[in-house]
Design a protein around this motif. Structure first.
Motif, PDB file in Angstrom:
ATOM      1  N   MET A 269      52.498  20.206  90.160  1.00 30.21           N
ATOM      2  CA  MET A 269      53.662  20.953  89.654  1.00 30.21           C
ATOM      3  C   MET A 269      53.635  22.380  90.167  1.00 30.21           C
ATOM      4  O   MET A 269      54.676  22.941  90.533  1.00 30.21           O
ATOM      5  N   ILE A 270      52.431  22.989  90.177  1.00 28.27           N
ATOM      6  CA  ILE A 270      52.334  24.384  90.638  1.00 28.27           C
ATOM      7  C   ILE A 270      52.680  24.463  92.121  1.00 28.27           C
ATOM      8  O   ILE A 270      53.435  25.337  92.556  1.00 28.27           O
ATOM      9  N   LEU A 271      52.180  23.499  92.914  1.00 28.58           N
ATOM     10  CA  LEU A 271      52.443  23.538  94.356  1.00 28.58           C
ATOM     11  C   LEU A 271      53.919  23.281  94.644  1.00 28.58           C
ATOM     12  O   LEU A 271      54.506  23.899  95.533  1.00 28.58           O
ATOM     13  N   MET A 272      54.537  22.369  93.865  1.00 25.60           N
ATOM     14  CA  MET A 272      55.974  22.121  94.051  1.00 25.60           C
ATOM     15  C   MET A 272      56.758  23.389  93.781  1.00 25.60           C
ATOM     16  O   MET A 272      57.723  23.716  94.480  1.00 25.60           O
ATOM     17  N   ALA A 273      56.339  24.124  92.732  1.00 29.63           N
ATOM     18  CA  ALA A 273      57.045  25.363  92.409  1.00 29.63           C
ATOM     19  C   ALA A 273      56.815  26.407  93.493  1.00 29.63           C
ATOM     20  O   ALA A 273      57.667  27.247  93.745  1.00 29.63           O
ATOM     21  N   ALA A 274      55.641  26.330  94.146  1.00 27.00           N
ATOM     22  CA  ALA A 274      55.318  27.321  95.179  1.00 27.00           C
ATOM     23  C   ALA A 274      56.204  27.167  96.403  1.00 27.00           C
ATOM     24  O   ALA A 274      56.322  28.096  97.196  1.00 27.00           O
ATOM     25  N   LEU A 275      56.849  25.983  96.550  1.00 28.50           N
ATOM     26  CA  LEU A 275      57.705  25.761  97.718  1.00 28.50           C
ATOM     27  C   LEU A 275      58.800  26.807  97.817  1.00 28.50           C
ATOM     28  O   LEU A 275      59.223  27.184  98.902  1.00 28.50           O
ATOM     29  N   SER A 276      59.257  27.323  96.656  1.00 27.64           N
ATOM     30  CA  SER A 276      60.350  28.285  96.673  1.00 27.64           C
ATOM     31  C   SER A 276      59.853  29.711  96.843  1.00 27.64           C
ATOM     32  O   SER A 276      60.638  30.636  96.968  1.00 27.64           O
ATOM     33  N   SER A 277      58.536  29.892  96.808  1.00 24.64           N
ATOM     34  CA  SER A 277      58.003  31.253  96.871  1.00 24.64           C
ATOM     35  C   SER A 277      57.955  31.747  98.311  1.00 24.64           C
ATOM     36  O   SER A 277      57.808  30.967  99.255  1.00 24.64           O
ATOM     37  N   GLN A 278      58.051  33.081  98.477  1.00 18.46           N
ATOM     38  CA  GLN A 278      57.974  33.609  99.837  1.00 18.46           C
ATOM     39  C   GLN A 278      56.548  33.571 100.354  1.00 18.46           C
ATOM     40  O   GLN A 278      56.299  33.717 101.538  1.00 18.46           O
ATOM     41  N   TRP A 279      55.593  33.405  99.465  1.00 15.83           N
ATOM     42  CA  TRP A 279      54.186  33.338  99.861  1.00 15.83           C
ATOM     43  C   TRP A 279      53.719  31.894  99.973  1.00 15.83           C
ATOM     44  O   TRP A 279      52.524  31.624  99.868  1.00 15.83           O
ATOM     45  N   MET A 280      54.669  30.959 100.154  1.00 14.98           N
ATOM     46  CA  MET A 280      54.358  29.539 100.108  1.00 14.98           C
ATOM     47  C   MET A 280      53.157  29.157 100.973  1.00 14.98           C
ATOM     48  O   MET A 280      52.239  28.475 100.527  1.00 14.98           O
ATOM     49  N   PHE A 281      53.147  29.654 102.236  1.00 15.29           N
ATOM     50  CA  PHE A 281      52.092  29.219 103.157  1.00 15.29           C
ATOM     51  C   PHE A 281      50.722  29.679 102.681  1.00 15.29           C
ATOM     52  O   PHE A 281      49.755  28.917 102.683  1.00 15.29           O
ATOM     53  N   LEU A 282      50.676  30.950 102.228  1.00  9.83           N
ATOM     54  CA  LEU A 282      49.404  31.476 101.729  1.00  9.83           C
ATOM     55  C   LEU A 282      48.913  30.656 100.540  1.00  9.83           C
ATOM     56  O   LEU A 282      47.757  30.206 100.489  1.00  9.83           O
ATOM     57  N   ILE A 283      49.835  30.409  99.570  1.00 13.28           N
ATOM     58  CA  ILE A 283      49.442  29.704  98.356  1.00 13.28           C
ATOM     59  C   ILE A 283      48.964  28.296  98.681  1.00 13.28           C
ATOM     60  O   ILE A 283      47.914  27.843  98.215  1.00 13.28           O
ATOM     61  N   PHE A 284      49.747  27.589  99.520  1.00 14.37           N
ATOM     62  CA  PHE A 284      49.355  26.223  99.877  1.00 14.37           C
ATOM     63  C   PHE A 284      47.994  26.210 100.559  1.00 14.37           C
ATOM     64  O   PHE A 284      47.113  25.430 100.210  1.00 14.37           O
ATOM     65  N   ALA A 285      47.841  27.115 101.545  1.00 12.17           N
ATOM     66  CA  ALA A 285      46.595  27.112 102.307  1.00 12.17           C
ATOM     67  C   ALA A 285      45.412  27.356 101.385  1.00 12.17           C
ATOM     68  O   ALA A 285      44.427  26.605 101.394  1.00 12.17           O
ATOM     69  N   VAL A 286      45.529  28.405 100.544  1.00 10.55           N
ATOM     70  CA  VAL A 286      44.378  28.767  99.717  1.00 10.55           C
ATOM     71  C   VAL A 286      44.080  27.672  98.695  1.00 10.55           C
ATOM     72  O   VAL A 286      42.928  27.245  98.539  1.00 10.55           O
ATOM     73  N   ILE A 287      45.111  27.171  97.997  1.00  7.48           N
ATOM     74  CA  ILE A 287      44.855  26.175  96.949  1.00  7.48           C
ATOM     75  C   ILE A 287      44.286  24.896  97.555  1.00  7.48           C
ATOM     76  O   ILE A 287      43.322  24.318  97.035  1.00  7.48           O
ATOM     77  N   LEU A 288      44.844  24.457  98.683  1.00 10.33           N
ATOM     78  CA  LEU A 288      44.375  23.179  99.237  1.00 10.33           C
ATOM     79  C   LEU A 288      42.972  23.303  99.828  1.00 10.33           C
ATOM     80  O   LEU A 288      42.118  22.431  99.618  1.00 10.33           O
ATOM     81  N   ILE A 289      42.716  24.408 100.557  1.00 12.30           N
ATOM     82  CA  ILE A 289      41.394  24.542 101.175  1.00 12.30           C
ATOM     83  C   ILE A 289      40.312  24.721 100.117  1.00 12.30           C
ATOM     84  O   ILE A 289      39.252  24.103 100.180  1.00 12.30           O
TER      85      ILE A 289
END
Lengths: 503, 124
Positions: free
Chosen positions: A400-420
């Protein structure tokens, strides 16, 4: 006026006082009372939760003094959820304390336990900034004593660290409260939000400073970078049930950021609207990276679990930083999940440590020990849940948090950090599990232990609660959606608290 | 008067922060006390600095000072008093258990202390 809002405050207070009365008697009476008050707290919380879902939020004005002059207590969906979560976690911790006899290792365990709950519940309920400070002090004072429960050099050393840093935090809290009062002339949260929305622009600098000072205080409670260094030591040295109960303590900081900053500096605040978010998001990302390194580099299991608490906190900070209703839903869902799971993990780490006898929870090879299969399967389940893999609740929360991050301007940073970092956690938990359960010195004799298998019940109980989050994911997320909608509806909060007929 | 109060708060705060950063528990406890004095003064001055104005209702008086900061300060004093007492007790306990008053509980000092105790025993 509906007085049932006072149950979550009065029950633990009454509980601690009545247990103190039986101080000279056998521990059995104290245990019975403790269990009684703990169970009735859960029932009271379920009752009040049903009531506010039914009839709407409860505003309680102490002594019939209208807000902003009196002290206000607010029971809305958010605080009610947190209260129920606290009481459920506390019942698991208490059950374990009774099973493992850790309440015998020092005096007044049950008294302090309920005083701690009193402070936590008060912090969730209050609608007044200074009152929040007072309840913080109540829960901190109880937690200082709880941390030292069981004695030992390590506990004393980390107890001092924990206490000094929290005392400094309290001073900063008071500076912030003073600055807010000096400019705005009120301390009621709703009234503060109203006054900030009408603030003349030459005063915004003071208010912005006070808001960031408050963020330091709550960040300290939540263990946000660079204020987290006290946590791994303090949590890993605490007695297991205490550490499990402390799993909710970091979430109080998260709750306070959502409640205080979200209300004071919400969309009504004009110039100051959500000015704190870059700090929360950025520091959340840094905390996540550093705590993952901590998980990978831990030397003992309890230390690793303490760093896992940090990971859950930093994911929550990131979710708050994204700041959409969807991310807030994810945050609250993940908060419930991570509190129960990390609490259970502390208990499991303690069981494993006592099964391994003199090897304790250090990461080194041991001879095989008793009940390895039970402990190992539970560890497996907990590890999957903490590393947010399907099919358990962590997966849903993080998704749910990652889906919400899709709309954020920091999407790439958030995805990269959370997944790694998620991958890092999986790797290190796999390593831990292999070392603890597969990589044993089979040629040596088995370590015997006197533990009964019923010691696992509280751990199973906490895990079963997170399973409910999965089975009833649909109604629960529907409810949490309403919660996050109320978080963003500051206007309604202000109106509700300040209206004269709320009595 | 504003400058005087501001300077006092500033010197208390800086002294308190300096002492908290020390490595021994007793200066840290003193630093906490100084810091809490600074906080209390700060809170008190947030009701504005006024002289000869009562905080309690009285007949024939129209100008009052703000009573709320005074109530807040009272609460803050009580809390910081209790916390300081607890901190000192905890420091004493740490001194006893860890054998030294370093905040990190250094090990080498504890050996010195043990030898010191043995010497004392031998003397007596």
């Amino acid at each position: 006026m509906n007085h049932s809002i006072m149950f979550p405050l009065l029950l633990p207070l009454l509980g601690s006082m009545s247990i103190l009365l039986f101080k000279g008697f056998s521990l059995k009476i104290q245990k019975v009372l403790s269990v009684f008050f703990s169970v009735s707290l859960i029932l009271a919380n379920i009752f009040t939760l049903c009531m506010i879902v039914d009839k709407g939020d409860l505003i309680y004005q102490m002594g019939n003094w209208n807000a902003p002059f009196g002290i206000t207590f607010v029971l809305d969906r958010l605080s009610s959820t947190m209260l129920l979560l606290t009481s459920l976690l506390a019942s698991g911790a208490l059950w374990y304390a009774l099973k493992s006899d850790s309440d015998k290792r020092g005096e007044h365990f049950h008294v302090l336990f309920h005083l701690q709950l009193f402070g936590i519940n008060g912090a969730f309920l209050t609608g007044d900034l200074f009152n929040l400070f007072v309840f913080f002090e109540v829960l901190l004072l109880a937690s200082y004593a709880m941390l030292l429960h069981g004695h030992g050099k390590k506990r004393t050393k980390f107890g001092i660290h924990y206490m000094v840093i929290n005392l400094v935090g309290s001073s900063i809290f008071l500076f912030a409260v003073g600055a807010l009062y000096g400019v705005l002339g009120t301390l009621n949260i709703a009234d503060l939000a109203l006054k900030i929305s009408q603030l003349p622009s030459d005063n915004t600098a003071v208010i912005a400073t006070a808001g960031l000072l408050l963020l330091i205080v709550f960040g300290l409670k939540a263990a946000m970078f660079p204020l987290y260094f006290w946590l791994p030591g303090a949590y890993s040295s605490a007695t297991a049930p205490v550490a499990a109960l402390f799993a909710i303590m970091t979430k109080i900081g998260i709750y306070a950021i959502i409640r205080i900053h979200g209300t004071l500096f919400g969309e009504l605040a004009g110039e100051l609207s959500y000015y704190y978010l870059p700090w929360v998001l950025g520091l959340g990302v840094i905390t996540l990276i550093l705590s993952t390194i901590g998980v990978m580099g831990s030397q003992t299991l309890k230390e690793q679990v303490a760093y896992l608490v940090l990971i859950s906190v930093s994911v929550l900070l990131i979710a708050i930083g994204i700041n959409t209703p969807a991310s807030m839903t994810g945050a609250i869902y993940y908060l419930i999940h991570s509190t129960l799971i990390t609490g259970g993990l502390f208990l499991l780490a303690d069981v494993i440590a006592s099964l391994r006898a003199e090897y304790k929870d250090r990461f080194e090879r041991t001879p095989p020990y008793q009940m390895m299969i039970r402990a190992g399967s539970l560890f497996f389940a907990y590890a999957i849940a903490t590393s947010s893999m399907p099919p358990f609740s962590g997966f849903l929360g993080k998704m749910m948090i990652l889906m919400a991050a899709l709309s954020s301007q920091w999407m790439f940073l958030i995805f990269a950090v959370i997944l790694i970092t998620g991958l890092g956690v999986i790797i290190s938990l796999t390593k831990t599990g292999t070392l603890l359960f597969y990589h044993t010195k089979n040629e040596e004799e088995q370590i015997e232990s006197s533990l009964d298998k019923s010691i696992f019940y509280p751990i199973l109980y906490l895990f079963a609660l997170t399973l409910l989050l999965v089975f009833f994911a649909n109604p629960i997320t529907a409810f949490i959606d309403q919660v996050s909608a109320t978080i963003f509806d500051n206007q309604e909060y202000i109106l509700k608290v300040l209206s004269k007929d709320s009595l | 008067m504003e400058i005087l109060v501001a300077l006092i708060i500033a010197s208390f705060t800086s002294g308190g922060v300096y002492l908290i950063l020390k490595a021994r528990t007793f200066p840290v406890a003193l630093g906490m006390m100084l810091l809490s004095y600074a906080v209390n003064l700060f809170l008190f001055s947030m009701g504005r600095l006024q002289i000869n104005r009562p905080a309690i209702l009285k007949e024939g008086i129209t100008d009052y000072s703000d009573p709320l900061p005074q109530a807040l300060v009272l609460t803050a004093i009580v809390i910081s008093f209790g916390m300081t007492a607890f901190l000192i007790v905890l420091s004493l306990r740490a001194r006893y258990e860890l054998g030294n008053d370093h905040v990190e509980g250094l090990e080498e000092d504890s050996q010195n202390k043990e030898s010191a105790i043995e010497e004392k025993k031998n003397e007596s």
